[in-house]
Scaffold this active site. Structure first.
Site, short mmCIF file in Angstrom:
data_model
loop_
_atom_site.label_atom_id
_atom_site.label_comp_id
_atom_site.label_asym_id
_atom_site.label_seq_id
_atom_site.Cartn_x
_atom_site.Cartn_y
_atom_site.Cartn_z
N PRO A 247 0.79 -1.24 0.00
CA PRO A 247 0.00 0.00 0.00
C PRO A 247 0.82 1.29 0.00
O PRO A 247 0.80 2.06 0.96
CB PRO A 247 -0.83 -0.13 1.28
CG PRO A 247 0.05 -0.91 2.20
CD PRO A 247 0.78 -1.90 1.32
N CYS A 248 1.50 1.55 -1.12
CA CYS A 248 2.26 2.80 -1.21
C CYS A 248 1.33 4.01 -1.23
O CYS A 248 1.76 5.14 -0.98
CB CYS A 248 3.17 2.79 -2.43
SG CYS A 248 2.33 2.48 -4.00
N HIS A 249 0.03 3.79 -1.50
CA HIS A 249 -0.93 4.89 -1.48
C HIS A 249 -1.14 5.45 -0.08
O HIS A 249 -1.66 6.55 0.08
CB HIS A 249 -2.28 4.43 -2.06
CG HIS A 249 -2.90 3.30 -1.31
ND1 HIS A 249 -2.61 1.97 -1.60
CD2 HIS A 249 -3.78 3.26 -0.27
CE1 HIS A 249 -3.29 1.19 -0.79
NE2 HIS A 249 -4.01 1.94 0.03
#
Length: 280
Positions: A247-249
């Site tokens: 989850p780089c978001h």
């Protein structure tokens, strides 16, 4: 003909772009609905079905002030946020369904020679994705910007010596269950990643950020023991090959700004707001 899920996300994405750009003017429901060529009634219903909340409340989840609040709350440590979102520890989601395995130096060096890679295009609540896997795990998941073929060619360029086959399999299906937002019975999923040791450390750290929570580039740098490596961390995050699952978001600027996202900032806002809505 486009999948209805993809069509609806494009409407939501356009609405998010409009309300984000006009937040200071506090646009009305009628004004937002007009941008996506829907009646206010139908837009409100579509938005609620997609995000589980109203457009106005959703915007609060992706505003800079909300992001700042999440980052600055005394209670919003990773551990406490994990408890607040129903996870038993910061690594609960990671332990539940993801095992990370870096490719061997030989696999890295020879461009995926002798690797069999299966791939498919699939609809998600945030648009179509290209997902691919080896026999060891998921090696690629990207949101498709325009044409799936262009994304496929980028994937092939990363593994020029591999054999690619367009077919679905159970490993892909299990990974895509994450978009259903029901983690109570998630199967274990392995990720088979191509990256440097530093990149793998950063990506591993991203897996520790609970859904509905946010972190910053600086916090990630501290977490992996390189507190001054903010830019290097940002570069590693920008090269994350597994959208959403890694989850780089959930990483934003220390100031509370949303920051960049290789699959589009409006999609990043949509995912952050959607996760926040699901965790209320």
């Amino acid at each position: 003909m486009e999948n209805l899920t993809v069509v609806n996300f494009k409407r939501i994405e356009k609405a998010i772009a409009f309300i984000s750009e006009n937040y200071g003017k506090q646009p009305s429901l009628d004004e937002i609905a007009e941008q996506v060529h829907l009646s206010p009634f139908h837009f409100q219903r579509l938005f609620a079905e997609w995000a589980g909340t109203t457009p106005k409340r959703f915007l609060q989840y992706i505003s800079i002030n909300y992001a700042k609040e999440l980052l600055s709350k005394k209670r919003a440590t990773l551990w406490e946020t994990a408890e607040a979102t129903g996870l038993s520890s910061t690594s609960r989601l990671h332990d539940l369904f993801i095992q990370l395995e870096g490719m061997t130096p030989a696999e890295y060096k020879n461009g995926g020679k002798n690797l069999q890679i299966d791939y498919q295009v699939n609809a998600t609540p945030f648009g179509e994705v290209l997902i691919a896997n080896t026999n060891k795990g998921i090696c690629h998941l990207s949101f498709i910007a325009e044409e799936a073929e262009a994304d496929l060619q980028q994937l092939i360029a990363q593994f020029p010596q591999a054999t690619f086959t367009a077919r679905q399999n159970d490993m892909q299906a299990k990974a895509l269950e994450i978009f259903q937002y029901d983690w109570t019975d998630m199967p274990q999923i392995k990720l088979h990643l191509k990256g440097t040791n530093f990149q793998l450390k950063v990506w591993q750290c991203l897996l520790e950020i609970p859904s509905g929570s946010l972190s910053s580039y600086g916090k990630i740098a501290h977490a992996i023991g390189t507190p001054l490596a903010h830019r290097a961390v940002g570069t590693a995050i920008g090269r994350n090959p597994i959208a959403f699952l890694i989850p780089c978001h959930r990483v934003i600027q220390t100031t509370g700004g949303i920051g960049g996202y290789m699959w589009g900032t409006n999609r990043k806002k949509a995912i952050i707001g959607w996760e926040a809505a699901q965790n209320q």
